[in-house]
Enzyme design. Sequence first.
Site, short mmCIF file in Angstrom:
data_model
loop_
_atom_site.label_atom_id
_atom_site.label_comp_id
_atom_site.label_asym_id
_atom_site.label_seq_id
_atom_site.Cartn_x
_atom_site.Cartn_y
_atom_site.Cartn_z
N ASP A 203 81.51 -78.85 -55.09
CA ASP A 203 81.22 -78.26 -53.78
C ASP A 203 79.79 -78.58 -53.37
OD1 ASP A 203 81.95 -76.82 -51.56
OD2 ASP A 203 82.14 -74.90 -52.58
N HIS A 204 79.32 -77.88 -52.34
CA HIS A 204 78.03 -78.12 -51.69
C HIS A 204 76.91 -78.63 -52.61
CE1 HIS A 204 79.07 -76.19 -47.85
NE2 HIS A 204 79.85 -75.44 -48.60
N ASP B 14 76.27 -82.17 -49.07
CA ASP B 14 76.07 -81.34 -47.88
C ASP B 14 74.62 -81.49 -47.43
OD1 ASP B 14 75.81 -79.53 -45.90
OD2 ASP B 14 76.39 -77.78 -47.06
N GLU C 211 76.27 -70.31 -49.08
CA GLU C 211 76.92 -70.91 -50.24
C GLU C 211 75.85 -71.69 -50.98
OE1 GLU C 211 80.20 -72.26 -52.73
OE2 GLU C 211 80.04 -70.69 -51.24
N HIS D 188 80.78 -68.87 -44.55
CA HIS D 188 81.00 -68.52 -45.96
C HIS D 188 80.99 -67.01 -46.13
CE1 HIS D 188 79.19 -72.67 -46.76
NE2 HIS D 188 80.45 -72.72 -47.15
N HIS E 133 85.75 -75.11 -44.55
CA HIS E 133 84.91 -74.28 -45.41
C HIS E 133 84.89 -72.85 -44.88
CE1 HIS E 133 82.39 -77.30 -47.87
NE2 HIS E 133 83.55 -77.86 -47.52
N SER F 120 87.77 -67.76 -46.68
CA SER F 120 88.04 -66.36 -47.04
C SER F 120 87.91 -65.46 -45.81
CB SER F 120 87.07 -65.89 -48.13
OG SER F 120 87.31 -66.54 -49.35
N ASN G 187 88.67 -74.13 -48.33
CA ASN G 187 87.95 -73.49 -49.43
C ASN G 187 88.23 -72.00 -49.48
OD1 ASN G 187 86.83 -76.03 -49.62
ND2 ASN G 187 84.73 -75.33 -49.73
N ASP H 95 86.89 -68.77 -52.05
CA ASP H 95 86.08 -68.36 -53.19
C ASP H 95 85.87 -66.85 -53.19
OD1 ASP H 95 84.35 -68.29 -55.37
OD2 ASP H 95 82.60 -68.90 -54.22
#
Length: 359
Positions: A104-105, A139, A177, A225, A263, A266, A285, A287
């Site tokens: 990821d990032h 990123d 994030e 995020h 991204h 959630s 994504n 998380d």
Amino acid sequence: MPSVKPGVVTGSAYRDLVAACKHDGYALPAVNITSSSTMNAALEAAANAGSDIIIQLSNGGAQFYAGKGIKDAAAARVIGAVSAARHAQLMAEYYGVAVVMHTDHANRKFVPWVDEMLKWSEKSFKETGSPLYSSHMLDLSEEPLEDNIATCEEFLKRLAAVEMSLEIELGVTGGEEDGIGSELDTSSTEIDSRLYTRPEDVEEAYRRLAPLGHFSVAASFGNVHGVYKPGNVRLRPEILRESQKYVSEKHGLGDRPLDFVFHGGSGSEKEKIEEAVGYGVFKMNIDTDTQFAYATAVGKYVEAHDKAFKYQVDPQTDAPYKKYYDPRVWVREAELSMAARLEEAFRDLGATGRTVTKG
């Protein structure tokens, strides 16, 4: 669509998986893991859903996977990522699912992390014909577009040489994030232009990166995020549609030539997820929600068996509590809860029962 064997997919198998998602109108959850336990929960969820899955690690997740006891954080981030990839390569076959392994990032500070992981994949490719990972993410969205794309060009040349893909970010995803995007005020009624990617920037990336190898784009369309209250964020998936149209017309391409990722999935509205998938999103994504599912199961178990976490033997009855505080019991509760939340994500993304694996 061609089918592939269960295991970590790279090269043409990875591209076939992405193409299948877009062709059949579904996306895969990309779940951040931090341990063999959370990875196994993700694999179990994919097997239960009859689908494939994207498993990814942030730099912090990779460090934790290696163990916080390793004092050299930079080394731990690399070795943890290598260990996780090897775990996935072995276990995915037995769970019978195709796994995209991804990191990821990685902002400018963590470009050396990606460089070191890529060296491991280059070594693996030379020895076995396969890299450790399917793809890595850079990123650099907080930097000028030219700096972002120029660095991505350098890495994509190396990634393509070992049958790997690159994920880039254009526009900053809000929330936080690993420190990315934390300064953006997503609750304001004013629309911050950095939260919405311009089609012209996507076209610039396509023009320069497409000749080098496969890449995907984390385009910002108001996504954030973490979890946010409804109404605090304006998701605008139509930005993805406009970028697809702009690039297609500019380069004489067919429908939805870009591979998009979502991204900050959630807490997102299900109808917005469905719309984004329709515009070429193959990866979302997740998380925060899976972390919460894992943690709440532990909390409930401890509340139900509180004495077992205070005494080895009941002070009144002398009854032993080992069968309750055994980590294999309460960690398993966490895995089941996380897997259940992921199975919900598979349904939301239309991925249940969809797989590119044989048999």
